[in-house]
Each structure stands twice: as structure tokens, then as C-alpha cells.
Motif scaffolding. Structure first.
Motif, PDB file in Angstrom:
ATOM      1  N   ALA A  28      28.480  46.187  75.386  1.00 62.46           N
ATOM      2  CA  ALA A  28      28.495  45.015  75.535  1.00 62.46           C
ATOM      3  C   ALA A  28      26.922  44.550  75.302  1.00 62.46           C
ATOM      4  O   ALA A  28      25.809  43.612  74.610  1.00 62.46           O
ATOM      5  N   PHE A  29      25.988  44.857  76.776  1.00 62.21           N
ATOM      6  CA  PHE A  29      24.400  44.877  76.879  1.00 62.21           C
ATOM      7  C   PHE A  29      23.747  45.151  76.240  1.00 62.21           C
ATOM      8  O   PHE A  29      22.982  44.468  75.671  1.00 62.21           O
ATOM      9  N   ILE A  30      24.153  46.495  75.704  1.00 64.07           N
ATOM     10  CA  ILE A  30      23.786  47.234  75.260  1.00 64.07           C
ATOM     11  C   ILE A  30      23.510  46.947  73.390  1.00 64.07           C
ATOM     12  O   ILE A  30      22.487  47.212  73.014  1.00 64.07           O
ATOM     13  N   LEU A  31      24.460  46.341  73.595  1.00 58.83           N
ATOM     14  CA  LEU A  31      24.644  46.145  71.500  1.00 58.83           C
ATOM     15  C   LEU A  31      23.912  45.012  71.404  1.00 58.83           C
ATOM     16  O   LEU A  31      22.652  44.875  70.706  1.00 58.83           O
ATOM     17  N   VAL A  32      23.937  43.716  72.400  1.00 60.95           N
ATOM     18  CA  VAL A  32      22.801  42.581  72.454  1.00 60.95           C
ATOM     19  C   VAL A  32      21.453  43.058  72.370  1.00 60.95           C
ATOM     20  O   VAL A  32      20.955  42.824  71.980  1.00 60.95           O
ATOM     21  N   ALA A  33      21.095  43.868  73.358  1.00 62.17           N
ATOM     22  CA  ALA A  33      19.469  44.174  73.189  1.00 62.17           C
ATOM     23  C   ALA A  33      18.649  44.960  72.010  1.00 62.17           C
ATOM     24  O   ALA A  33      18.067  44.501  71.786  1.00 62.17           O
ATOM     25  N   ILE A  34      19.792  45.784  71.144  1.00 58.38           N
ATOM     26  CA  ILE A  34      20.063  46.311  70.490  1.00 58.38           C
ATOM     27  C   ILE A  34      19.652  44.927  69.248  1.00 58.38           C
ATOM     28  O   ILE A  34      18.936  44.890  68.303  1.00 58.38           O
ATOM     29  N   PHE A  35      20.668  44.417  68.951  1.00 57.62           N
ATOM     30  CA  PHE A  35      20.575  43.087  68.184  1.00 57.62           C
ATOM     31  C   PHE A  35      19.472  42.029  68.814  1.00 57.62           C
ATOM     32  O   PHE A  35      18.599  41.883  67.819  1.00 57.62           O
ATOM     33  N   THR A  91      33.298  30.647  76.821  1.00 58.97           N
ATOM     34  CA  THR A  91      34.577  30.901  76.691  1.00 58.97           C
ATOM     35  C   THR A  91      34.614  32.226  75.795  1.00 58.97           C
ATOM     36  O   THR A  91      35.737  32.769  76.079  1.00 58.97           O
ATOM     37  N   VAL A  92      33.351  32.627  75.567  1.00 54.21           N
ATOM     38  CA  VAL A  92      33.198  33.442  74.881  1.00 54.21           C
ATOM     39  C   VAL A  92      33.138  34.723  76.443  1.00 54.21           C
ATOM     40  O   VAL A  92      33.877  36.002  75.857  1.00 54.21           O
ATOM     41  N   ASN A  93      32.896  34.613  77.492  1.00 56.29           N
ATOM     42  CA  ASN A  93      33.093  35.045  78.459  1.00 56.29           C
ATOM     43  C   ASN A  93      34.704  35.788  78.796  1.00 56.29           C
ATOM     44  O   ASN A  93      34.724  36.599  79.594  1.00 56.29           O
ATOM     45  N   ALA A  94      35.577  34.351  79.167  1.00 55.46           N
ATOM     46  CA  ALA A  94      36.349  34.384  79.335  1.00 55.46           C
ATOM     47  C   ALA A  94      37.228  34.952  78.568  1.00 55.46           C
ATOM     48  O   ALA A  94      38.150  35.856  78.667  1.00 55.46           O
ATOM     49  N   LEU A  95      36.990  35.290  77.014  1.00 54.38           N
ATOM     50  CA  LEU A  95      37.397  35.700  75.812  1.00 54.38           C
ATOM     51  C   LEU A  95      37.478  37.108  76.070  1.00 54.38           C
ATOM     52  O   LEU A  95      38.285  38.188  76.112  1.00 54.38           O
ATOM     53  N   PHE A  96      36.069  37.999  76.401  1.00 54.07           N
ATOM     54  CA  PHE A  96      35.682  39.379  76.432  1.00 54.07           C
ATOM     55  C   PHE A  96      36.140  39.697  77.531  1.00 54.07           C
ATOM     56  O   PHE A  96      36.782  40.847  77.754  1.00 54.07           O
ATOM     57  N   GLY A 114      37.775  43.348  80.275  1.00 53.92           N
ATOM     58  CA  GLY A 114      37.552  44.069  81.176  1.00 53.92           C
ATOM     59  C   GLY A 114      35.918  44.228  81.061  1.00 53.92           C
ATOM     60  O   GLY A 114      35.601  44.034  80.528  1.00 53.92           O
ATOM     61  N   VAL A 115      35.764  44.255  82.054  1.00 49.38           N
ATOM     62  CA  VAL A 115      34.269  44.349  83.051  1.00 49.38           C
ATOM     63  C   VAL A 115      33.949  45.341  82.661  1.00 49.38           C
ATOM     64  O   VAL A 115      32.775  45.355  82.113  1.00 49.38           O
ATOM     65  N   GLU A 116      34.499  46.217  82.689  1.00 46.38           N
ATOM     66  CA  GLU A 116      34.420  47.563  82.505  1.00 46.38           C
ATOM     67  C   GLU A 116      33.382  47.921  81.147  1.00 46.38           C
ATOM     68  O   GLU A 116      32.618  49.002  81.059  1.00 46.38           O
ATOM     69  N   ASN A 117      33.827  46.904  80.890  1.00 41.75           N
ATOM     70  CA  ASN A 117      33.061  47.088  78.713  1.00 41.75           C
ATOM     71  C   ASN A 117      31.431  45.754  78.684  1.00 41.75           C
ATOM     72  O   ASN A 117      31.087  46.287  77.728  1.00 41.75           O
TER      73      ASN A 117
END
Length: 237
Positions: free
Chosen positions: A60-67, A43-48, A53-56
Motif C-alpha cells: 500500500a505504501f508503494i502504491l501511495v508513493a506512485i499515485f 477509519t481507513v487504517n482500521a478497515l484496511f 492485515g499488516v503484511e500488506n
């Protein structure tokens, strides 16, 4: 009928008398966790992707690693001061309310861009945190001998949850908007709270000493979430 089922489980999974309750509840626990994850993650993948778009995704991966690093550090400190069952129940309550929060904000289109980024990060950490907590709790509920026999049966709940969650997502996506799926996840996840309380009360709090619990959770905080090595660790290596 009951005796036939017990005989089948005894011969197939080597579940012995007095272990049925623990095994079924822990299987249901991981079933609900994985079902929730298999609904909320697509769900969140589809909404995101539909929004940014895939270019962002790299950002998002960087933010996940930081958090994830921040959460891992804070979690390790909390774990040394608060018992594991309170942390697990607190995590589940927080997760249920978070899903309702994200669902409401997405449904009403309030701060949608910020909410989607937060939701994406939250789902990634939720997946790591809840599954890790489950297996640590399983390590406490079952001793080494029981684990060798019962983890196959308990782990089947994860497989069932993956199948159920994926199928339910495909069905619900045809009859409701994606913004409503977090509410479904909150509903499913809420059943984990009484399960954890019951399993802990009957199989840990009344049967194991604090020393036994700490011994079985030793090293848990070191492997809970993926984090980069600390400066001290880099110097040692």
C-alpha cells in the motif's frame, strides 16, 4: 460581550481591527480539514488492517508513493493554468463526492478489496493536498507581517481539529459502523467550500492583483507533494 472578546483576542493574539473575520474563517477552515482527516485516517487504517492485515501495508505504501508522484505532476501543470481558488474548491468538491462514493461502496460491500486499497491511497493524498492548499491560501490571505501575528491563532484550529476529530471518532465508532464514517467526513468537509469562497472573494479577488497572487504562490508546486527527483535533477546532482 463582543467588545470583551475582541479585547481578549487583541491582547492575547494581537488580532487587530479588520482581521477578525479572516482569522476566524481560516481557523475554522483548518479545523474542519484536520477534523475530517482525524476521522477518516483511523477509519481507513482500521478497515484496511482488519481486511488485509499488516503484511500488506508495504504494498500500500508503494502504491501511495506512485499515485502521489502522478498527482504531483498533474497538479503542477494544472496550477499553472487555473487559479488557485478554483483548484481548491474543485479539490474540496471532489473530496466530498469521493467520501460519499467510498462510503456507499463500503456500506454495500461492492468491490470491497479494490475500494479499500483506493480509499487508503486517496486518504494519504487527501491529507497532503488539502493541508498544503490551506497553507498556500493562508500565505495569500495574510501578508508577511500579518502572518507573524496571526498564524499562531489560525494554527490553533488545527490543534482543535485534531482533538475534536479524535474524540468524535471514538464516540461515533461506538454507535455506528466504520463504513458510515466517510459520510460524516463528507458532511464536515462540505462546510469548507463556502468558507474558501467567502475568504477568497473578500480578501484576495477584490484586494490583490494577479501578480501579487502569483508571487505569493511561487514555488508552491515544487513542495506540494513528496516526489522523487526527476532524471534531469539526478544528472545535475
Amino acid at each position: 460581550m463582543e467588545n470583551t472578546l475582541k479585547l481578549f483576542l487583541r491582547k492575547t493574539f494581537d488580532i487587530r481591527e479588520g482581521e477578525y473575520g479572516r482569522a476566524f474563517l481560516m481557523q475554522l477552515y483548518i479545523f474542519l480539514i484536520i477534523s475530517t482527516l482525524l476521522i477518516v485516517k483511523p477509519t481507513v487504517n482500521a478497515l484496511f488492517l482488519s481486511r488485509f492485515g499488516v503484511e500488506n501495508l508495504p504494498f500500500a505504501f508503494i502504491l501511495v508513493a506512485i499515485f502521489a508522484g502522478v498527482v504531483s505532476t498533474l497538479y503542477s501543470r494544472v496550477l499553472s493554468k487555473i487559479s488557485l481558488n478554483k483548484i481548491i474548491i474543485g479539490t474540496l468538491f471532489f473530496s466530498v463526492f469521493s467520501l460519499i462514493f467510498f462510503g456507499v461502496f463500503l456500506w454495500l460491500n461492492i468491490f470491497e478489496n479494490v475500494i479499500l486499497y483506493l480509499f487508503y491511497i486517496w486518504v494519504a493524498i487527501f491529507a497532503l493536498l488539502t493541508t498544503s492548499q490551506f497553507w498556500v491560501m493562508a500565505n495569500i490571505v495574510f501578508n508577511a507581517r500579518e502572518a507573524k501575528r496571526l498564524f499562531g491563532f489560525v494554527g490553533a484550529g488545527a490543534i482543535g481539529g485534531g482533538i475534536f476529530g479524535g474524540y468524535l471518532t471514538s464516540v461515533l465508532a461506538q454507535i455506528m459502523s466504520s463504513e458510515f464514517l466517510p459520510f460524516v467526513c463528507a458532511f464536515l468537509l462540505s462546510f469548507c467550500i463556502p468558507i474558501v469562497r467567502k475568504v477568497w472573494r473578500e480578501n484576495v479577488a477584490n484586494t490583490q492583483t494577479h501578480f501579487q497572487q502569483k508571487k505569493r504562490t511561487n514555488g508552491f508546486s515544487d513542495c506540494l507533494l513528496y516526489t522523487s527527483p526527476s532524471p534531469r535533477d539526478r544528472q545535475k546532482s
